[in-house]
Design a protein around this motif. Structure first.
Motif, short mmCIF file in Angstrom:
data_model
loop_
_atom_site.label_atom_id
_atom_site.label_comp_id
_atom_site.label_asym_id
_atom_site.label_seq_id
_atom_site.Cartn_x
_atom_site.Cartn_y
_atom_site.Cartn_z
N GLY A 187 0.74 -0.86 -0.14
CA GLY A 187 -0.03 0.34 0.08
C GLY A 187 0.68 1.10 -0.36
O GLY A 187 0.05 2.75 0.57
N ASP A 216 -5.22 -1.39 0.38
CA ASP A 216 -5.63 -0.28 0.28
C ASP A 216 -5.37 -0.68 2.31
O ASP A 216 -5.90 0.47 2.38
N ALA A 221 -6.33 3.22 -1.90
CA ALA A 221 -6.30 2.39 -3.17
C ALA A 221 -6.87 2.27 -4.28
O ALA A 221 -6.78 2.72 -5.74
N GLY A 242 -13.54 -5.18 0.42
CA GLY A 242 -11.35 -5.16 0.46
C GLY A 242 -11.28 -5.92 1.56
O GLY A 242 -10.23 -5.69 2.29
N CYS A 247 -8.12 -3.46 -2.42
CA CYS A 247 -8.99 -2.65 -2.61
C CYS A 247 -10.76 -3.32 -2.97
O CYS A 247 -10.87 -4.31 -3.60
#
Length: 299
Positions: A187, A216, A221, A242, A247
């Motif tokens: 991320g 994320d 994301a 998620g 994402c």
């Protein structure tokens, strides 16, 4: 009132407007990867989820992972899922293959008439030659039997240069892998870095089909995926709610719809699939779209 970004805000996030008529194909990864972080889910529930996900209009669904079943109970039922999965024209079913044994299991399933359409191999951008040697063996066994997909991991880590990611993608392409996902599992990516890397990839390997795959973990994301789309990608890998740090499928689909970009997904059916995923996992996930639905429903 929705907390999804407006069109103007999406332009600001990505740096410029996305192509007006683009269509973005989302690949669903809940059942093939995100479940690694979850308690085992019964095969019946997985098959029901595959049906719900397919019913939302997905073209590509990761349905299982052929990891060692003795070490990964989440995927001990891989053959059961492959046998019972919903199949229809235009729907591509994927299985993750982390090693040679996994490829052999996929081939046995294929011989039985219930194998995956695609197998997926993973490699990090900075992987040593020994790992590439193993991957080459796996690809040689699978080539001509399945469509081959690859994931280049750690593509945005601080020590990873764009040229290194391009070199890894080129090696995958030389092995005959036709679809390559560029992954940011930690991320750490940012929209400017995403646009820069996608430019390198398109310039150096214009014949490859690339997909965006962003974690994320820092709440970026969607911004990074939209930046990849603005840079020319038309595929993205996501997970319902998620899950697994991916994402969130529902949220990205809603953002794309707000931008006028088609995904081919039925929004109502997608939300139903998201709620089914929460029920199967026994907990609420991180889709803002589902939480907004709840907030809008009468008490």
């Amino acid at each position: 009132m929705s907390d999804l970004p407006s069109d103007a805000e999406l332009e600001e996030i990505t740096g410029s407007a996305a192509p007006a008529q683009a269509e973005v194909a989302l690949g669903e990864c809940l059942l093939s990867e995100a479940l690694l972080a979850e308690a085992p889910v019964p095969a019946e529930a997985k098959l029901a989820l595959i049906k719900a996900i397919a019913g939302a209009g997905f073209r590509r669904i990761g349905i299982t992972n052929l990891l060692d079943p003795e070490r990964h109970a989440q995927f001990a039922d891989a053959e059961v899922v492959l046998r019972g999965a919903t199949r229809r024209p235009g729907l591509i079913l994927q299985a993750q293959c982390p090693d040679l044994l996994a490829v052999r299991r996929a081939l046995v399933a294929q011989d039985g008439g219930w194998g995956p359409d695609e197998v997926v191999f993973s490699i990090t951008a900075t992987e040593a030659d020994e790992s590439w040697s193993h991957l080459t063996e796996m690809v040689a066994l699978a080539r001509g039997q399945f469509t081959l997909c690859g994931i280049v991991g750690a593509a945005f880590d601080e020590v990873t240069e764009p040229a290194t990611v391009l070199a890894a993608a080129e090696r995958l392409a030389e092995l005959g892998i036709t679809r390559i996902a560029i992954a940011d599992g930690s991320g750490v990516a940012t929209p400017p870095r995403v646009r820069d890397l996608i430019g390198w990839l398109h310039g150096g390997l214009p014949t490859a089909s690339f997909a965006a795959r962003f974690a994320d973990r820092r709440g970026t994301a969607i911004a990074n995926t939209l930046a990849a789309i603005e840079a020319g990608l038309t595929q993205a890998d996501t997970a319902l709610g998620g899950a697994g740090g991916f994402c969130a499928t529902e949220d990205l689909a809603a953002a794309l719809e707000a931008m006028g970009l088609g995904t081919g997904l039925d929004p109502a059916a997608l939300r139903r699939a998201g709620r089914a995923a929460e029920q199967a996992l026994g907990r609420s996930l991180h889709s803002r779209v589902l939480r907004l639905d709840e907030a809008a429903s009468p008490a």
